[in-house]
Motif scaffolding. Structure first.
Motif, short mmCIF file in Angstrom:
data_model
loop_
_atom_site.label_atom_id
_atom_site.label_comp_id
_atom_site.label_asym_id
_atom_site.label_seq_id
_atom_site.Cartn_x
_atom_site.Cartn_y
_atom_site.Cartn_z
N GLU A 1 52.53 19.67 -1.72
CA GLU A 1 52.20 19.74 -0.33
C GLU A 1 51.01 21.11 -0.29
O GLU A 1 49.97 20.83 0.30
N MET A 2 51.69 21.99 -0.78
CA MET A 2 50.63 23.64 -0.57
C MET A 2 49.45 23.15 -1.50
O MET A 2 48.55 23.62 -1.37
N ASP A 3 49.51 22.40 -2.85
CA ASP A 3 48.42 22.28 -3.75
C ASP A 3 47.46 21.28 -2.86
O ASP A 3 46.14 21.47 -3.11
N ARG A 4 48.08 20.32 -2.27
CA ARG A 4 47.16 19.47 -1.53
C ARG A 4 46.39 20.07 -0.48
O ARG A 4 45.04 19.82 -0.21
N LYS A 5 46.88 20.94 0.35
CA LYS A 5 46.38 21.94 1.37
C LYS A 5 45.38 22.50 0.74
O LYS A 5 44.10 22.83 1.33
N ILE A 6 45.58 23.39 -0.14
CA ILE A 6 44.77 24.25 -1.01
C ILE A 6 43.58 23.53 -1.43
O ILE A 6 42.35 24.06 -1.03
N ASN A 7 43.66 22.23 -1.93
CA ASN A 7 42.58 21.36 -2.75
C ASN A 7 41.87 21.20 -1.30
O ASN A 7 40.42 20.96 -1.54
N SER A 8 42.40 20.75 -0.17
CA SER A 8 41.63 20.20 0.95
C SER A 8 40.63 21.52 1.58
O SER A 8 39.77 21.26 1.87
N GLN A 9 41.42 22.68 1.61
CA GLN A 9 40.64 23.87 1.95
C GLN A 9 39.50 24.04 0.96
O GLN A 9 38.18 24.53 1.57
N ILE A 10 39.68 24.14 -0.12
CA ILE A 10 38.65 24.28 -1.36
C ILE A 10 37.77 23.30 -0.91
O ILE A 10 36.33 23.74 -1.09
N ASP B 1 36.81 21.62 1.67
CA ASP B 1 36.22 21.93 2.85
C ASP B 1 35.34 23.03 2.78
O ASP B 1 34.31 23.05 3.36
N LEU B 2 35.66 24.05 1.87
CA LEU B 2 34.81 25.30 1.88
C LEU B 2 33.59 24.93 1.31
O LEU B 2 32.50 25.44 1.44
N GLU B 3 33.83 24.08 0.21
CA GLU B 3 32.61 23.65 -0.62
C GLU B 3 31.74 22.93 0.25
O GLU B 3 30.52 23.04 0.13
N ASN B 4 32.31 21.87 1.09
CA ASN B 4 31.43 21.18 1.66
C ASN B 4 30.72 21.98 2.79
O ASN B 4 29.30 21.83 3.18
N ASP B 5 31.51 22.81 3.28
CA ASP B 5 30.81 23.78 4.44
C ASP B 5 29.75 24.64 3.64
O ASP B 5 28.89 24.95 4.49
N LYS B 6 30.02 25.14 2.45
CA LYS B 6 28.80 25.82 1.78
C LYS B 6 27.72 25.00 1.58
O LYS B 6 26.60 25.34 1.82
N GLN B 7 27.77 23.83 1.06
CA GLN B 7 26.66 22.98 0.86
C GLN B 7 26.13 22.42 2.31
O GLN B 7 24.76 22.67 2.39
N MET B 8 26.68 22.23 3.19
CA MET B 8 26.30 22.16 4.47
C MET B 8 25.29 23.18 5.15
O MET B 8 24.21 23.01 5.53
N LYS B 9 25.94 24.70 4.93
CA LYS B 9 25.13 25.62 5.13
C LYS B 9 24.02 25.76 4.47
O LYS B 9 22.93 26.13 5.18
N GLN B 10 24.00 25.56 3.26
CA GLN B 10 22.77 25.93 2.38
C GLN B 10 21.71 24.75 2.88
O GLN B 10 20.74 25.06 2.56
#
Length: 448
Positions: free
Chosen positions: A211-220, A222-231
């Motif tokens: 479960e922790m791994d799934r959350k970390i993957n999801s957060q990563i 989301d961060l990558e998507n957020d980074k791409q969206m910001k760029q």
């Protein structure tokens, strides 16, 4: 790791076994003493009534290896079967206990016989004396010497069996943990998949790791998507800002030419003002999205949404009159607990889009109501409409369904969606190309 844990558990077990066997020996020693005390007390009762001068009595004491002492109340030794005692015995503990409680016992080393003795004394009121029997503790030592090898064997056997069990169970318990550690350490881009275990506690650990791994993957993700969206956002914002700046610069350079007529100069000034207003609105929209994404607001308050809609409609009426649009409203009193500028921005973008993308002499209908503790705001226009495959894309930043138009900033509906999500609401769109668009916003009514 396994050896270390085995050694720790083995050390703990050895300490427990040592304490247990020591305690067992103490119990055995105490029970032995208590039994001998009871035996000697019973024997004193027999001695008190037996004729002490007979050979039978003397032989009995000698064979029993028991020392008999008769002591006066003042501590003087009246008789002793081992030696002639001259020392006063009043300070002996067993004598004091006999005088105070009727009987007493003590174990100590005898300087007279150079042996450890168990002393038991009993006061005889009729004779006004104390009879004391003393028995050497060699019997206890012999019992210990006979039983000690058995104790040592049992102790060694217990330690060996414990070592085997600890090694076995440590392997059973630690091997799955080792497997989990290897899988976690060798994890690649794929989610961690751990085996199922019969042990509920171990299964709970593996489930928590997954479960922790799934959350970390999801957060990563989301961060990558957020980074791409910001760029992408910065890239689009730079492009959108560059366009009006280029126009302003071009018209400003034209104004420097002397051969321009007054009409041409006026046209250049109008276009510069138009592009500067467009750039100002674009910057305001960018700042609005930035505030929404950073959860920035100066504080919520009770907002009368009916007044907000009426105010926005009034401010956009001149723009609507230019296209001969008809705006109708059906507004019911609705109060929400929110940041008023956000509510004004939401209504403004909805109505402004309906005006900009409407056809000449078209209509706009605005409906405001409350149902099931939710505010419902609907804006219906008879404009150019949006193709079905583009209806969800219009909420993206800088997206325009009509790529040939320069109307708006391309951020209006993105701001609407951001505001709705900011208050746990939602936005729905229905549109038919060439016939019009319906945008509905639902936001929970929350009071302080």
């Amino acid at each position: 790791m396994r050896k270390k844990i085995t050694a720790i558990f083995m050390g703990i077990l050895l300490m427990i076994l040592f304490i247990s066997f020591t305690g067992l020996y103490m119990v055995f020693h105490t029970l032995y003493i208590q039994e001998e005390v009871q035996t000697l007390e019973n024997m004193i009762d027999l001695v008190s009534i037996a004729p002490r001068e007979t050979d039978t009595f003397s032989k009995f004491l000698e064979e029993s290896d028991i020392r008999l002492s008769v002591i006066a109340e003042d501590g003087t030794v009246l008789s002793d079967t081992y030696a002639h005692e001259t020392e006063n015995h009043l300070q002996r503990k067993e004598v004091q206990l006999a005088l105070e409680k009727g009987s007493g016992s003590q174990t100590r080393y005898s300087a007279t016989t150079h042996m450890n003795f168990l002393y038991v004394a009993k006061y005889m009121p009729k004779d006004h004396c104390i009879i004391r029997l003393a028995m050497p503790l060699e019997g206890l030592n012999e019992s210990v010497s006979h039983t000690l090898p058995i104790f040592i064997f049992i102790f060694a056997f217990s330690c060996g069996l414990a070592y085997i069990c600890i090694r076995h169970f440590s392997r059973i318990l630690l091997e799955p943990i080792h497997q989990i550690s290897v899988k976690v350490r060798n994890r690649q881009d794929e989610p961690i998949q751990l085996d199922d275990y019969d042990c509920p506690e171990l299964q709970e650990i593996t489930s928590s790791i997954e479960e922790m791994d799934r959350k970390i993957n999801s957060q990563i993700h989301d961060l990558e998507n957020d980074k791409q969206m910001k760029q992408l956002f910065f890239s689009n914002a730079s492009h959108e800002l560059k366009t009006p700046l280029t126009s302003i610069q071009g018209y400003a350079e034209l104004l420097k030419q002397d051969e321009l007529t007054e009409a041409m100069r006026a046209d250049c000034i109008d276009r510069i003002l138009l592009e500067s207003r467009r750039m100002t609105r674009l910057i305001q929209d960018i700042l609005m999205i930035s505030r929404l994404e950073s959860n920035e607001h100066n504080g919520p308050a009770i907002v009368e949404m009916q007044d907000v809609v009426q105010s926005i409609v009034k401010s956009l009426t001149p723009l609507a009159n230019e296209k001969q649009l008809t705006i109708t409203t059906m507004l019911k009193p609705v109060r929400v607990y929110a940041y008023k500028p956000y509510m004004e921005e939401l209504v403004s973008n909805l109505v402004h889009n309906a005006v900009l993308y409407n056809v000449p002499r078209g209509t706009i209908h605005i409906h405001l109501s409350a149902k099931e503790e939710n505010m419902h705001l609907t804006v219906v226009d008879t404009g150019i409409g949006i193709a079905e495959d583009e209806q969800e894309k219009v909420f993206q930043r800088f997206y325009r369904a009509d790529t040939n138009t320069k109307k708006g900033t391309g951020l209006g509906l993105s701001i609407v969606k951001h505001i709705a999500l900011f208050y746990d609401g939602e936005v729905r769109i229905r549109s038919v190309l060439g016939k019009g668009t319906t945008l509905s916003v639902t936001i929970p009514i929350v009071y302080n």
